[in-house]
Write a protein that holds these residues in place. Structure first.
Motif, PDB file in Angstrom:
ATOM      1  N   THR A 112      38.088  -1.763   2.161  1.00 58.73           N
ATOM      2  CA  THR A 112      37.080  -2.200   3.129  1.00 58.73           C
ATOM      3  C   THR A 112      36.622  -3.628   2.845  1.00 58.73           C
ATOM      4  O   THR A 112      36.478  -4.447   3.763  1.00 58.73           O
ATOM      5  N   ASP A 115      39.387  -6.025   3.910  1.00 58.36           N
ATOM      6  CA  ASP A 115      39.416  -6.231   5.358  1.00 58.36           C
ATOM      7  C   ASP A 115      38.295  -7.143   5.816  1.00 58.36           C
ATOM      8  O   ASP A 115      38.491  -8.006   6.683  1.00 58.36           O
ATOM      9  N   THR A 150      40.977  -1.865  17.216  1.00 59.38           N
ATOM     10  CA  THR A 150      41.092  -2.130  15.777  1.00 59.38           C
ATOM     11  C   THR A 150      39.959  -1.480  14.996  1.00 59.38           C
ATOM     12  O   THR A 150      40.171  -0.870  13.942  1.00 59.38           O
ATOM     13  N   GLU A 151      38.737  -1.585  15.503  1.00 58.31           N
ATOM     14  CA  GLU A 151      37.592  -0.970  14.832  1.00 58.31           C
ATOM     15  C   GLU A 151      37.711   0.548  14.811  1.00 58.31           C
ATOM     16  O   GLU A 151      37.393   1.202  13.814  1.00 58.31           O
ATOM     17  N   LYS A 154      40.211   1.521  12.228  1.00 59.84           N
ATOM     18  CA  LYS A 154      39.652   1.358  10.881  1.00 59.84           C
ATOM     19  C   LYS A 154      38.703   2.506  10.536  1.00 59.84           C
ATOM     20  O   LYS A 154      38.753   3.067   9.433  1.00 59.84           O
ATOM     21  N   GLU A 158      39.100   5.312   7.501  1.00 55.09           N
ATOM     22  CA  GLU A 158      38.040   5.556   6.528  1.00 55.09           C
ATOM     23  C   GLU A 158      37.640   7.027   6.516  1.00 55.09           C
ATOM     24  O   GLU A 158      37.409   7.619   5.455  1.00 55.09           O
TER      25      GLU A 158
END
Length: 203
Positions: A112, A115, A150-151, A154, A158
């Protein structure tokens, strides 16, 4: 003709071996309620194992070495030593599984941060782009949609990694509970058998 009767007094063995080893066994059972964080539980079990080892050395010096059969007090000490050693191995296994969870969490935190640094380093798309007539609005909309996708990807990654980290904790907790139940049952059966062998009149 003179008859000599020799009778061994068992009180010495009760005070030196039977009660201390029983206390060690009770402490080993109570150690399951110690938190696994920090390593205090593991250190406590190692200390118990060392204490039982000292009592076994004292017992070796006191018992006759020419006996063909193992005395019952020797069986008692050896089995309690085995119980404590197996309990120590189980604690090591549980700590290993919980450390796997910490490794997954640390890996997640590191990725994280990487990134975030990558986005802050210049790969973040510009916020204000000049809108040209015709295709400019569509280009800006596609950029916004790409950021949203993209978010979402991600966050999904996670979530999957957090589930993987929690899986190791659940496995460790299940193993700990199952072993504790089997350990209590085994200790109860062992004490019942040893008391029956020492005091046949109780059966």
């Amino acid at each position: 003709m003179t008859m000599i009767t020799i009778k061994r007094r068992p009180l010495l063995y009760v005070v030196i071996f039977f009660l201390p080893l029983l206390y060690f066994l009770v402490l080993d059972l109570a150690s399951f309620f110690i938190s696994d964080d920090g390593g205090e539980k593991l250190s406590f079990k190692v200390t118990l194992l060392l204490g039982i080892s000292v009592l076994l050395l004292i017992l070796h010096d006191m018992l006759p070495s020419t006996s063909e059969d193992l005395p019952l007090i020797g069986v008692y000490c050896s089995i309690i030593f085995t119980f404590t050693a197996v309990s120590l191995l189980e604690t090591i296994l549980v700590n290993f599984l919980k450390n796997r969870k910490l490794q997954v969490v640390q890996k997640l935190a590191g990725e994280t941060m990487a990134d975030s640094a990558r986005l802050d380093g210049g790969e973040r798309p510009p916020q204000h782009t000049p809108v040209s007539p015709g295709s400019g609005g569509e280009s800006q909309n596609s950029t916004v949609l790409q950021q949203i996708v993209t978010e979402l990807q991600k966050q999904h990654q996670e979530t999957e990694k957090q589930k993987a980290a929690q899986k190791w904790t659940k496995v460790a907790e299940v193993i700990d509970k199952m072993f504790f139940s089997a350990y209590v049952s085994g200790v109860g059966l062992f004490l019942q058998q040893i008391l029956t062998a020492w005091f046949p009149e109780l059966s």
